[in-house]
Design a protein around this motif. Structure first.
Motif, PDB file in Angstrom:
ATOM      1  N   GLY A 147      33.722 -13.080 -21.191  1.00  0.00           N
ATOM      2  CA  GLY A 147      33.683 -14.506 -21.522  1.00  0.00           C
ATOM      3  C   GLY A 147      32.707 -15.292 -21.039  1.00  0.00           C
ATOM      4  N   GLU A 148      32.313 -16.375 -21.347  1.00  0.00           N
ATOM      5  CA  GLU A 148      31.417 -17.321 -20.806  1.00  0.00           C
ATOM      6  C   GLU A 148      32.129 -18.828 -21.409  1.00  0.00           C
ATOM      7  N   GLY A 256      59.534 -19.955 -24.444  1.00  0.00           N
ATOM      8  CA  GLY A 256      59.896 -20.990 -23.518  1.00  0.00           C
ATOM      9  C   GLY A 256      58.555 -22.098 -23.607  1.00  0.00           C
ATOM     10  N   THR A 257      57.520 -21.606 -24.249  1.00  0.00           N
ATOM     11  CA  THR A 257      56.018 -22.198 -24.202  1.00  0.00           C
ATOM     12  C   THR A 257      55.531 -22.446 -25.466  1.00  0.00           C
ATOM     13  N   VAL A 258      54.542 -23.327 -25.609  1.00  0.00           N
ATOM     14  CA  VAL A 258      53.937 -23.658 -26.902  1.00  0.00           C
ATOM     15  C   VAL A 258      52.466 -23.899 -26.398  1.00  0.00           C
ATOM     16  N   LEU A 259      51.551 -23.571 -27.584  1.00  0.00           N
ATOM     17  CA  LEU A 259      50.148 -23.674 -27.666  1.00  0.00           C
ATOM     18  C   LEU A 259      49.752 -24.757 -28.337  1.00  0.00           C
ATOM     19  N   ARG A 260      49.122 -25.637 -27.864  1.00  0.00           N
ATOM     20  CA  ARG A 260      48.388 -26.866 -28.430  1.00  0.00           C
ATOM     21  C   ARG A 260      47.114 -27.167 -28.535  1.00  0.00           C
ATOM     22  N   PRO A 261      46.253 -27.478 -29.615  1.00  0.00           N
ATOM     23  CA  PRO A 261      44.978 -27.606 -29.698  1.00  0.00           C
ATOM     24  C   PRO A 261      44.643 -28.972 -29.024  1.00  0.00           C
ATOM     25  N   LEU A 262      43.444 -28.974 -28.411  1.00  0.00           N
ATOM     26  CA  LEU A 262      43.034 -30.488 -27.933  1.00  0.00           C
ATOM     27  C   LEU A 262      42.076 -31.141 -28.758  1.00  0.00           C
ATOM     28  N   THR A 263      42.398 -32.279 -28.962  1.00  0.00           N
ATOM     29  CA  THR A 263      41.385 -33.242 -29.532  1.00  0.00           C
ATOM     30  C   THR A 263      39.975 -33.122 -29.431  1.00  0.00           C
ATOM     31  N   GLY A 264      39.154 -32.903 -30.469  1.00  0.00           N
ATOM     32  CA  GLY A 264      37.726 -32.796 -30.461  1.00  0.00           C
ATOM     33  C   GLY A 264      37.240 -31.491 -29.610  1.00  0.00           C
ATOM     34  N   ASP A 265      38.182 -30.549 -29.222  1.00  0.00           N
ATOM     35  CA  ASP A 265      37.737 -29.357 -28.468  1.00  0.00           C
ATOM     36  C   ASP A 265      36.581 -29.515 -27.561  1.00  0.00           C
ATOM     37  N   PRO A 266      37.300 -30.122 -26.330  1.00  0.00           N
ATOM     38  CA  PRO A 266      36.359 -30.487 -25.122  1.00  0.00           C
ATOM     39  C   PRO A 266      35.882 -29.304 -24.489  1.00  0.00           C
ATOM     40  N   ILE A 267      36.635 -28.203 -24.741  1.00  0.00           N
ATOM     41  CA  ILE A 267      36.200 -27.128 -23.826  1.00  0.00           C
ATOM     42  C   ILE A 267      36.128 -25.955 -24.744  1.00  0.00           C
ATOM     43  N   THR A 268      35.066 -25.246 -24.939  1.00  0.00           N
ATOM     44  CA  THR A 268      34.795 -24.056 -25.795  1.00  0.00           C
ATOM     45  C   THR A 268      34.291 -22.857 -24.881  1.00  0.00           C
ATOM     46  N   GLY A 269      34.404 -21.829 -25.322  1.00  0.00           N
ATOM     47  CA  GLY A 269      33.816 -20.640 -24.784  1.00  0.00           C
ATOM     48  C   GLY A 269      33.220 -19.533 -25.627  1.00  0.00           C
ATOM     49  N   ARG A 270      33.026 -18.460 -25.297  1.00  0.00           N
ATOM     50  CA  ARG A 270      32.467 -17.353 -26.187  1.00  0.00           C
ATOM     51  C   ARG A 270      32.502 -16.122 -25.707  1.00  0.00           C
ATOM     52  N   ILE A 271      32.553 -14.926 -26.423  1.00  0.00           N
ATOM     53  CA  ILE A 271      33.000 -13.884 -25.939  1.00  0.00           C
ATOM     54  C   ILE A 271      31.699 -13.066 -25.999  1.00  0.00           C
ATOM     55  N   ARG A 272      31.335 -12.023 -25.338  1.00  0.00           N
ATOM     56  CA  ARG A 272      30.098 -11.246 -25.445  1.00  0.00           C
ATOM     57  C   ARG A 272      30.515  -9.815 -24.958  1.00  0.00           C
ATOM     58  N   LEU A 273      29.383  -8.884 -25.422  1.00  0.00           N
ATOM     59  CA  LEU A 273      29.568  -7.671 -25.048  1.00  0.00           C
ATOM     60  C   LEU A 273      28.255  -7.154 -24.569  1.00  0.00           C
TER      61      LEU A 273
END
Length: 321
Positions: A147-148, A256-273
């Motif tokens: 990932g990057e 015991g945990t939850v996943l929540r998106p962040l407003t405006g997607d301030p951090i993004t990544g990509r996956i490469r091969l």
């Protein structure tokens, strides 16, 4: 004490990382343990190999000498391993990955996609993208999945082919189900000021810098405290309310945990091969790409917020044809 290959590897990792802390993370050991090991190596070498500066560590003249010889020796060992594999009658497809969500289902997908190819498959997980790239270039891996984050680009060895699997995915936050913000559908990053964040296991994919930069834009500096590679321990710490963490949006639920998106997607990544054409035939490269893409798609339904986000952006979908 006599110097061994593992000692040379440690010296090289310290030089590449520029600090004992980052090198320890890439080697999978604690910083005190690496510091103690370095002292033993320096006694065997006859003097200090590194000096501490304002921005990390720098090699001494003796350190430069040891580094040059260490790289040569490690290079010869890499060549030996690659040569031995090339001479084997039935070589194995060796795939290196960082701990991405898709890795859990990748072996099964690979086995199905490559059925009838008479190829054995070995998948290993590393905690450093830098290590993955070096091992790919040295012939210890035939291909890597990595990932990057944000604008970071992982340097790849010469002669390697790379293909983007997922060009963009928005990171979300994992927090305790009892967290005061857990009931929200979406969370503003600024509302997480004052929280303790889990330190990312991979520290050379651009993730730590992207997190700090996004938090600063939101008006605060994040507190990074825990670095835990074991997923269960990671989730248990979050469930107890002692930390929150950045997470891929395809991550599975954890009690015991939850996943929540962040407003405006301030951090993004990509996956490469990436792969070495000399080691991976064109057909196998295509099958590997397809298997990795399907493994990713298998996890898209894990979270409804990401499924909605993903389905509205068909231009990001991998090409399965």
């Amino acid at each position: 004490m006599q110097l061994e290959l593992r000692h040379l590897e440690a010296v090289c990792r310290i030089a590449e990382a520029g600090s004992l802390g980052r090198a320890a993370a890439r080697l999978g050991v604690s910083q005190p343990a690496l510091s103690a090991q370095l002292k033993r190596i320096e006694r065997a070498a006859g003097g200090e190999l590194f000096v501490r500066g304002r921005h990390g560590v720098d090699p001494t003249p003796l350190g430069e000498f040891v580094l040059s010889r260490a790289r040569r020796v490690l290079g010869e060992m890499d060549a030996l391993a690659a040569g031995a594999r090339a001479a084997a009658p039935h070589p194995t497809l060796r795939l290196g990955c960082i701990l991405l969500v898709l890795v859990d289902g990748l072996i099964g997908r690979l086995e199905r996609e490559m059925a009838g190819q008479e190829t054995e498959i070995a998948v290993s997980v590393e905690h450093s993208v830098t290590t993955l790239g070096r091992m790919l270039g040295a012939g210890q891996y035939d291909a890597i999945v990595y990932g990057e984050v944000a604008d970071h680009e992982v340097p790849l060895p010469e002669g390697v082919v790379a293909r983007t699997l997922v060009p963009k995915e928005p990171f979300c936050v994992r927090m305790s189900a009892a967290h005061p913000l857990a009931g929200r559908d979406r969370i503003d990053l600024a509302d997480l000021a004052g929280e303790t964040w889990m330190t990312l296991v991979e520290d050379d994919d651009g993730g730590p810098e992207a997190l700090v930069d996004a938090c600063r834009r939101a008006g605060f500096t994040p507190t990074l405290r825990h670095r835990i590679a074991d997923r269960k321990m990671h989730y248990d710490l979050i469930a107890s309310g002692r930390a929150i963490s950045m997470s891929q949006p395809t991550a599975p639920p954890a009690e015991g945990t939850v996943l929540r998106p962040l407003t405006g997607d301030p951090i993004t990544g990509r996956i490469r091969l990436a792969w070495r054409p000399a080691a991976l035939p064109v057909l196998h490269a295509r099958l590997l790409y397809r298997a990795a893409a399907l493994a990713y798609l298998d996890n898209v339904p894990n979270n409804s917020f990401h499924r909605t986000w993903w389905e509205s952006r068909p231009e990001l979908h991998p090409d399965l044809d």
